[in-house]
Motif scaffolding. Structure first.
Motif, PDB file in Angstrom:
ATOM      1  N   UNK A  43      28.213  34.929 -20.349  1.00 46.00           N
ATOM      2  CA  UNK A  43      28.669  36.051 -19.546  1.00 46.00           C
ATOM      3  C   UNK A  43      27.530  36.926 -19.052  1.00 46.00           C
ATOM      4  N   UNK A  44      26.298  36.516 -19.308  1.00 47.11           N
ATOM      5  CA  UNK A  44      25.144  37.259 -18.814  1.00 47.11           C
ATOM      6  C   UNK A  44      25.114  37.214 -17.283  1.00 47.11           C
ATOM      7  N   UNK A  45      24.788  38.327 -16.611  1.00 43.93           N
ATOM      8  CA  UNK A  45      24.812  38.363 -15.148  1.00 43.93           C
ATOM      9  C   UNK A  45      23.538  37.845 -14.487  1.00 43.93           C
ATOM     10  N   UNK A  46      22.622  37.293 -15.250  1.00 43.16           N
ATOM     11  CA  UNK A  46      21.355  36.819 -14.692  1.00 43.16           C
ATOM     12  C   UNK A  46      21.596  35.864 -13.509  1.00 43.16           C
ATOM     13  N   UNK A  47      21.077  36.176 -12.303  1.00 43.49           N
ATOM     14  CA  UNK A  47      21.317  35.314 -11.143  1.00 43.49           C
ATOM     15  C   UNK A  47      20.458  34.053 -11.170  1.00 43.49           C
ATOM     16  N   UNK A  48      21.013  32.962 -10.663  1.00 49.51           N
ATOM     17  CA  UNK A  48      20.312  31.684 -10.587  1.00 49.51           C
ATOM     18  C   UNK A  48      20.459  31.061  -9.198  1.00 49.51           C
ATOM     19  N   UNK A  49      21.456  31.519  -8.436  1.00 50.07           N
ATOM     20  CA  UNK A  49      21.840  30.849  -7.192  1.00 50.07           C
ATOM     21  C   UNK A  49      20.700  30.735  -6.187  1.00 50.07           C
ATOM     22  N   UNK A  50      19.874  31.774  -6.033  1.00 55.87           N
ATOM     23  CA  UNK A  50      18.817  31.742  -5.022  1.00 55.87           C
ATOM     24  C   UNK A  50      17.803  30.644  -5.323  1.00 55.87           C
ATOM     25  N   UNK A  51      17.446  30.506  -6.602  1.00 54.78           N
ATOM     26  CA  UNK A  51      16.501  29.452  -6.977  1.00 54.78           C
ATOM     27  C   UNK A  51      17.112  28.073  -6.790  1.00 54.78           C
ATOM     28  N   UNK A  52      18.393  27.931  -7.117  1.00 58.24           N
ATOM     29  CA  UNK A  52      19.052  26.635  -6.935  1.00 58.24           C
ATOM     30  C   UNK A  52      19.096  26.240  -5.463  1.00 58.24           C
ATOM     31  N   UNK A  53      19.382  27.183  -4.587  1.00 58.88           N
ATOM     32  CA  UNK A  53      19.427  26.888  -3.159  1.00 58.88           C
ATOM     33  C   UNK A  53      18.050  26.465  -2.652  1.00 58.88           C
ATOM     34  N   UNK A  54      17.024  27.160  -3.094  1.00 56.54           N
ATOM     35  CA  UNK A  54      15.666  26.820  -2.686  1.00 56.54           C
ATOM     36  C   UNK A  54      15.277  25.442  -3.212  1.00 56.54           C
ATOM     37  N   UNK A  55      15.630  25.199  -4.456  1.00 61.64           N
ATOM     38  CA  UNK A  55      15.322  23.925  -5.106  1.00 61.64           C
ATOM     39  C   UNK A  55      15.978  22.763  -4.356  1.00 61.64           C
ATOM     40  N   UNK A  56      17.231  22.915  -4.004  1.00 63.70           N
ATOM     41  CA  UNK A  56      17.947  21.833  -3.315  1.00 63.70           C
ATOM     42  C   UNK A  56      17.396  21.615  -1.905  1.00 63.70           C
TER      43      UNK A  56
END
Length: 309
Positions: A43-56
């Motif tokens: 439930x931690x709010x730490x964002x990951x989406x921006x890195x995943x988009x860049x990675x893909x």
């Protein structure tokens, strides 16, 4: 690092959004990996989406305008060494928890075995990335840096790796090949990748530890492990699994962003004339971006409570 409370979960403040230049921020890890909890939501709010988009984007052949590696050749070599090692340290904690889970289960699920297999393949890719420089470049930069820090500096001091060989051996002996065969294959390939990189970077086989007159099988102690952490700018604090995952995804995004500029980088990890390279390392190098992306997906889905592939 400041700690905050989020729905009863301790976490550190968020990893900054990816910027235009790739930097090697300090890596914050717990002292030991928490037990693997399978699909328990975080439930931690730490964002990951921006890195995943860049990675893909980078894995699909795009050239993101963020996380650009250093232009100076020597600094780029150091950057790759630090980013690759940071990713490996966080990966080792995740792999240790997953192998513990496989050992606890009378019959491990194919999903869990597949996740551990992908982690080992990812670790092999990180070997090739970190060690992509030549032997001459390694001696003039990385080996010199480590020797200046400690004449006996050694990878055997890495605390997050020390349980993995024993766990892999126990998994091999506990479960039949029909269940853990892919994991055993990935373990063999990883050992060959390690040998290939060591042989390329230090052709005479003389490690700093040996040159300093230390026994390579003596094992690490607390003070050497602390020195190893300090060299690589690793801090040990109370952080949740999602924050560890976010830091690892960031490093994987940095690797893939670098590979977007130099797609043949991983192939510099060995010689096509070397039988070990031909058997194991070349295949990992050819599939490197896909391996990193699949592992990042596992991390992201676990971190958000989804099902890992």
């Amino acid at each position: 690092m400041t700690m905050i409370q989020t729905h009863g979960v301790d976490t550190c403040l968020r990893v900054p959004d990816p910027g235009p230049v790739g930097t090697v921020e300090p890596l914050v890890l717990p002292e030991a990996p928490p037990p693997d909890a399978g699909e328990r939501p975080h439930r931690c709010p730490q964002p990951i989406a921006a890195d995943l988009a860049l990675l893909r984007l980078a894995a699909e052949g795009g050239r993101p305008r963020l996380l650009t590696p250093p232009e100076d050749e020597r600094e780029r070599i150091r950057y790759r060494w630090w980013v690759g090692h940071h990713a490996a340290f966080a990966l080792w904690q995740t792999l240790t928890a997953t192998l513990d889970r496989i050992l606890r289960e009378p019959r491990p699920s194919p999903r869990t075995v597949d996740a551990a297999t992908r982690m080992l393949d990812c670790y092999s890719v990180l070997f090739l990335y970190s060690g992509s420089c030549s032997a001459e470049q390694y001696a003039a930069t990385l080996r010199r840096d480590m020797h200046a820090y400690d004449p006996a500096f050694s990878g055997t001091w890495a605390r997050d790796y020390e349980r993995i060989p024993e766990l892999l051996l126990r998994v091999k002996h506990r479960h039949p090949r029909s269940l853990v065969g892919p994991l055993n294959r990935a373990s063999r390939a990883n050992k060959l990748a390690h040998v290939a990189i060591a042989k390329k970077l230090v052709p005479n086989g003389a490690s700093l530890l040996r040159e300093a007159g230390r026994c390579p099988h003596a094992g690490a102690m607390g003070n050497t492990q602390d020195r190893y952490d300090a060299f690589f700018r690793v801090r040990r604090e109370r952080v949740c699994e999602r924050v560890v995952a976010a830091q690892l995804v960031r490093r994987l995004a940095q690797v893939l962003r670098d590979l977007a500029d130099e797609p043949d980088l991983l192939a510099r990890g060995g010689s096509a004339r070397d039988p070990q390279w031909a058997r194991a390392v070349r295949g990992v190098a050819d599939d490197g971006p896909a391996i990193l992306t699949r592992f990042a997906d596992i991390l992201a889905r676990r971190a958000t409570g989804g099902s890992a592939p």
